[in-house]
Design a protein around this motif. Structure first.
Motif, short mmCIF file in Angstrom:
data_model
loop_
_atom_site.label_atom_id
_atom_site.label_comp_id
_atom_site.label_asym_id
_atom_site.label_seq_id
_atom_site.Cartn_x
_atom_site.Cartn_y
_atom_site.Cartn_z
N UNK A 59 25.42 -11.13 34.97
CA UNK A 59 25.78 -11.34 36.24
C UNK A 59 24.73 -10.60 36.97
N UNK A 60 24.09 -9.83 36.71
CA UNK A 60 22.98 -9.04 37.37
C UNK A 60 21.75 -9.69 37.70
N UNK A 61 21.79 -10.97 37.04
CA UNK A 61 20.46 -11.89 36.78
C UNK A 61 20.71 -12.86 37.88
N UNK A 62 19.47 -12.86 38.75
CA UNK A 62 19.61 -13.92 39.94
C UNK A 62 18.29 -14.83 39.54
N UNK A 63 17.66 -14.58 38.44
CA UNK A 63 16.30 -15.35 38.12
C UNK A 63 16.76 -16.40 36.99
N UNK A 64 15.77 -16.74 36.28
CA UNK A 64 15.86 -17.62 35.28
C UNK A 64 16.30 -16.79 34.07
N UNK A 82 15.59 -11.58 32.26
CA UNK A 82 15.92 -12.17 33.65
C UNK A 82 14.26 -12.28 34.26
N UNK A 83 13.93 -13.39 34.64
CA UNK A 83 12.51 -13.48 35.35
C UNK A 83 12.49 -14.34 36.19
N UNK A 84 11.47 -14.37 36.98
CA UNK A 84 11.13 -15.23 38.06
C UNK A 84 9.72 -15.62 37.83
N UNK A 85 9.01 -15.25 36.95
CA UNK A 85 7.78 -15.75 36.43
C UNK A 85 7.56 -16.56 35.18
N UNK A 86 6.41 -16.68 34.78
CA UNK A 86 6.35 -17.20 33.38
C UNK A 86 4.89 -16.89 32.85
N UNK A 87 5.02 -16.94 31.46
CA UNK A 87 3.60 -16.83 30.64
C UNK A 87 3.29 -18.14 30.17
N UNK A 88 3.91 -19.24 30.47
CA UNK A 88 3.53 -20.38 30.03
C UNK A 88 2.15 -20.82 30.50
N UNK A 89 1.01 -21.02 29.71
CA UNK A 89 -0.37 -21.26 30.12
C UNK A 89 -1.10 -22.02 29.17
N UNK A 90 -1.06 -23.20 29.41
CA UNK A 90 -1.81 -24.21 28.56
C UNK A 90 -3.43 -23.92 28.27
N UNK A 91 -3.73 -22.89 28.76
CA UNK A 91 -5.41 -22.46 28.65
C UNK A 91 -5.38 -21.37 27.22
N UNK A 92 -4.02 -20.95 26.96
CA UNK A 92 -3.96 -20.17 25.83
C UNK A 92 -4.38 -20.72 24.47
N UNK A 93 -5.00 -20.26 23.48
CA UNK A 93 -5.39 -20.76 22.34
C UNK A 93 -4.26 -21.06 21.50
N UNK A 94 -4.32 -22.12 20.66
CA UNK A 94 -3.30 -22.53 19.77
C UNK A 94 -3.15 -21.62 18.48
N UNK A 95 -1.92 -21.41 18.14
CA UNK A 95 -1.82 -20.55 16.82
C UNK A 95 -1.11 -21.73 15.83
N UNK A 96 -2.14 -22.04 15.08
CA UNK A 96 -1.70 -23.20 13.81
C UNK A 96 -0.59 -22.66 13.23
N UNK A 97 0.11 -23.98 12.84
CA UNK A 97 1.29 -23.40 11.85
C UNK A 97 0.78 -23.12 10.40
N UNK A 98 1.54 -21.81 10.23
CA UNK A 98 1.14 -21.41 8.94
C UNK A 98 0.09 -20.11 9.22
N UNK A 99 -0.28 -20.06 10.52
CA UNK A 99 -1.28 -18.83 10.88
C UNK A 99 -0.38 -17.51 11.28
N UNK A 100 -1.10 -16.48 11.41
CA UNK A 100 -0.44 -15.18 11.74
C UNK A 100 -1.45 -14.81 13.07
N UNK A 101 -0.68 -14.17 13.89
CA UNK A 101 -1.25 -13.52 15.01
C UNK A 101 -0.86 -12.04 14.90
N UNK A 102 -1.82 -11.18 15.08
CA UNK A 102 -1.28 -9.77 15.11
C UNK A 102 -2.36 -8.90 16.38
#
Length: 150
Positions: A59-64, A82-102
């Protein structure tokens, strides 16, 4: 152009690229994008689309709510935000299936079925278009969209 000048010109570009690659990634489908934030040692992942019913909005969330998840380094603190922004960015590099990011305290594994991200105490989340599950750390439990505990 001298060698010293060439190195001085190339070094900042290489550092900027390294920061970009370290900052986050997106899945090959482009549905999940994750970004690491140094300033508060958090990892946030956002989903473009989900097909299931998201967790109930506080109930305290007025955002997405229900498509962005966050986990803190070294803490059992994770979940949808609860947010009003996003980290969606098509310029970020792709992490392939089966790959690990640390990075820092975080590790993420990309699979065709979605992404799993956890910190050193086991807190994090499993995200896909059809399911979003919050993983509690050493004190246990998991809560997935729909509100059940695994």
């Amino acid at each position: 152009m001298s060698i010293v000048m060439a190195i001085a010109w190339i070094a900042p570009a290489a550092q900027a690229q390294r920061r970009t690659l370290d900052a986050g990634f997106r899945t090959p489908s482009g549905n999940i994008h994750c970004r690491y934030f140094d300033f508060d040692a958090t990892l946030r992942c956002d989903l473009k689309r989900i097909v299931n019913r998201p967790l109930p909005r506080p109930k305290s969330c007025d955002g997405e709510f229900g498509r962005a998840f966050e986990v803190f380094a070294g803490k059992n603190e994770t979940g949808p935000i609860c947010h009003g922004d996003t980290v969606l960015d098509d310029q970020l590099p792709v992490l392939d299936y089966g790959a690990r990011w640390q990075r820092g305290d975080f590790s993420c594994q990309s699979e065709r079925t979605g992404i799993l991200c956890v910190n050193s105490v086991g807190a994090g989340f499993k995200l896909s278009r059809s399911s979003q599950t919050v993983l509690r750390g050493k004190s246990g439990g998991a809560k997935s969209a729909g509100g059940r505990v695994d």
